[in-house]
Design a protein around this motif. Sequence first.
Motif, mmCIF file in Angstrom:
data_model
loop_
_atom_site.group_PDB
_atom_site.id
_atom_site.type_symbol
_atom_site.label_atom_id
_atom_site.label_comp_id
_atom_site.label_asym_id
_atom_site.label_seq_id
_atom_site.Cartn_x
_atom_site.Cartn_y
_atom_site.Cartn_z
ATOM 1 N N GLY A 37 -6.305 -2.810 16.347
ATOM 2 C CA GLY A 37 -6.994 -1.567 16.001
ATOM 3 C C GLY A 37 -6.594 -1.042 14.636
ATOM 4 N N LEU A 38 -5.306 -1.110 14.315
ATOM 5 C CA LEU A 38 -4.834 -0.633 13.015
ATOM 6 C C LEU A 38 -5.382 -1.493 11.879
ATOM 7 C CD1 LEU A 38 -1.089 0.065 13.904
ATOM 8 C CD2 LEU A 38 -2.833 1.779 13.352
ATOM 9 N N ALA A 39 -5.448 -2.787 12.097
ATOM 10 C CA ALA A 39 -5.949 -3.685 11.054
ATOM 11 C C ALA A 39 -7.423 -3.421 10.760
ATOM 12 C CB ALA A 39 -5.738 -5.138 11.476
ATOM 13 N N PHE A 40 -8.224 -3.286 11.814
ATOM 14 C CA PHE A 40 -9.649 -3.017 11.598
ATOM 15 C C PHE A 40 -9.857 -1.625 11.009
ATOM 16 C CE2 PHE A 40 -10.510 -6.597 14.487
ATOM 17 C CZ PHE A 40 -11.544 -7.209 13.793
ATOM 18 N N ALA A 41 -8.995 -0.685 11.374
ATOM 19 C CA ALA A 41 -9.110 0.653 10.797
ATOM 20 C C ALA A 41 -8.884 0.611 9.290
ATOM 21 C CB ALA A 41 -8.095 1.590 11.451
ATOM 22 N N GLN A 42 -7.987 -0.239 8.834
ATOM 23 C CA GLN A 42 -7.717 -0.336 7.403
ATOM 24 C C GLN A 42 -8.789 -1.127 6.663
ATOM 25 O OE1 GLN A 42 -3.406 -0.806 6.171
ATOM 26 N NE2 GLN A 42 -3.212 -1.392 8.324
ATOM 27 N N THR A 49 -9.742 7.449 8.741
ATOM 28 C CA THR A 49 -9.169 6.439 9.629
ATOM 29 C C THR A 49 -8.275 5.478 8.868
ATOM 30 O OG1 THR A 49 -11.143 6.576 11.025
ATOM 31 C CG2 THR A 49 -9.725 4.671 11.324
ATOM 32 N N ARG A 50 -8.739 5.077 7.690
ATOM 33 C CA ARG A 50 -7.953 4.155 6.869
ATOM 34 C C ARG A 50 -6.636 4.798 6.437
ATOM 35 N NH1 ARG A 50 -11.396 3.538 3.177
ATOM 36 N NH2 ARG A 50 -12.498 1.812 4.192
ATOM 37 N N ALA A 51 -6.709 6.050 6.047
ATOM 38 C CA ALA A 51 -5.498 6.750 5.602
ATOM 39 C C ALA A 51 -4.500 6.905 6.750
ATOM 40 C CB ALA A 51 -5.867 8.110 5.028
ATOM 41 N N LEU A 52 -4.993 7.234 7.935
ATOM 42 C CA LEU A 52 -4.099 7.384 9.088
ATOM 43 C C LEU A 52 -3.433 6.063 9.445
ATOM 44 C CD1 LEU A 52 -6.227 9.747 11.364
ATOM 45 C CD2 LEU A 52 -4.161 10.330 10.082
ATOM 46 N N ALA A 53 -4.211 4.985 9.436
ATOM 47 C CA ALA A 53 -3.655 3.668 9.758
ATOM 48 C C ALA A 53 -2.631 3.237 8.717
ATOM 49 C CB ALA A 53 -4.776 2.640 9.868
ATOM 50 N N GLY A 55 -0.880 5.233 6.819
ATOM 51 C CA GLY A 55 0.288 6.089 6.982
ATOM 52 C C GLY A 55 1.170 5.641 8.129
ATOM 53 N N TYR A 56 0.547 5.237 9.225
ATOM 54 C CA TYR A 56 1.302 4.727 10.374
ATOM 55 C C TYR A 56 2.117 3.502 9.970
ATOM 56 C CZ TYR A 56 2.129 2.514 14.918
ATOM 57 O OH TYR A 56 2.720 1.909 16.006
ATOM 58 N N CYS A 57 1.461 2.558 9.342
ATOM 59 C CA CYS A 57 2.139 1.313 8.949
ATOM 60 C C CYS A 57 3.251 1.585 7.938
ATOM 61 C CB CYS A 57 1.133 0.319 8.387
ATOM 62 S SG CYS A 57 -0.065 -0.296 9.597
ATOM 63 N N THR A 58 2.987 2.485 7.002
ATOM 64 C CA THR A 58 4.005 2.802 5.992
ATOM 65 C C THR A 58 5.230 3.433 6.632
ATOM 66 O OG1 THR A 58 2.312 3.125 4.293
ATOM 67 C CG2 THR A 58 4.476 4.108 3.900
ATOM 68 N N PHE A 59 5.018 4.339 7.585
ATOM 69 C CA PHE A 59 6.148 5.009 8.229
ATOM 70 C C PHE A 59 7.005 4.023 9.014
ATOM 71 C CE2 PHE A 59 7.965 6.918 12.055
ATOM 72 C CZ PHE A 59 8.794 7.871 11.485
ATOM 73 N N PHE A 60 6.372 3.230 9.869
ATOM 74 C CA PHE A 60 7.147 2.340 10.741
ATOM 75 C C PHE A 60 7.713 1.130 9.994
ATOM 76 C CE2 PHE A 60 4.926 4.711 14.033
ATOM 77 C CZ PHE A 60 5.926 4.883 14.968
ATOM 78 N N ARG A 61 7.066 0.717 8.924
ATOM 79 C CA ARG A 61 7.615 -0.388 8.144
ATOM 80 C C ARG A 61 8.625 0.098 7.117
ATOM 81 N NH1 ARG A 61 3.812 -2.478 4.907
ATOM 82 N NH2 ARG A 61 4.796 -4.542 4.723
ATOM 83 N N GLY A 62 8.585 1.387 6.806
ATOM 84 C CA GLY A 62 9.451 1.921 5.761
ATOM 85 C C GLY A 62 10.719 2.583 6.266
#
Length: 229
Positions: A37-42, A49-53, A55-62
């Motif tokens: 879901g996150l990949a397709f959102a981006q 939707t793209r910004a939220l996805a 942001g999620y990836c940046t937070f958890f990967r960062g």
Amino acid sequence: MSFSWIDAYWPLLLTGAWQTVSLLVISVFFGFLIAIGLAFAQVSGGPLTRALAQGYCTFFRGTPLLIQLWLLYYGVGSLLPMIPGIRQSLFWPILREGFFFAAVSFTLNYAAYEAEVLRGALLAVPKGELEAGRAFGMSPWRLTRRIWLPRAIRIALPTIGGEIVMQLKATPLAFTVTVMDLYAVATKVRQDTLLVYEPLIVVTVFYLVITALIAGTFRLVERQIPMRR
């Protein structure tokens, strides 16, 4: 070196191994579903939707996984008992365990990394294949299900295998929130017997075996599903 302690601790070792494998399977399975879901959102979502996805990836990967785990366990976990009726609910036996918070934390973290892998794979699918599917009159859902997502997963398959191995190596962090995984068992053995290297060697062998199984499985799958050119 002495491994005679295994006779007394083998039931605990089996329990720890089960906890470790369970954490891995749960986090990879549910994390992969979230990652799709996150990949397709981006890739194909709207600006919000793209910004939220992203942001999620940046937070958890960062941020370190250990910090995420502690924020959930010591932060959210300390607030849950304050919710009226939560202690009397059917879910309390699960919510009060460190395993639950470890599984949630590992799942959310794995989803962020896997989403980036799938995002790149989705963009790497030849556009001609997608255009051919549209020319055949496929709906967007059918095109995604029959062509886009399967091809992306095949492209990303080697990286997915590597990410699962990395996830396996992250599971000992569950020990810090009272989960009796294999590393926690090794720590208990060390405290009880004052043996340092032998329990760690057993844990090392276990992780090597699981890693070999994962790598072998993915190589077999890659041979069964050859890359189309």
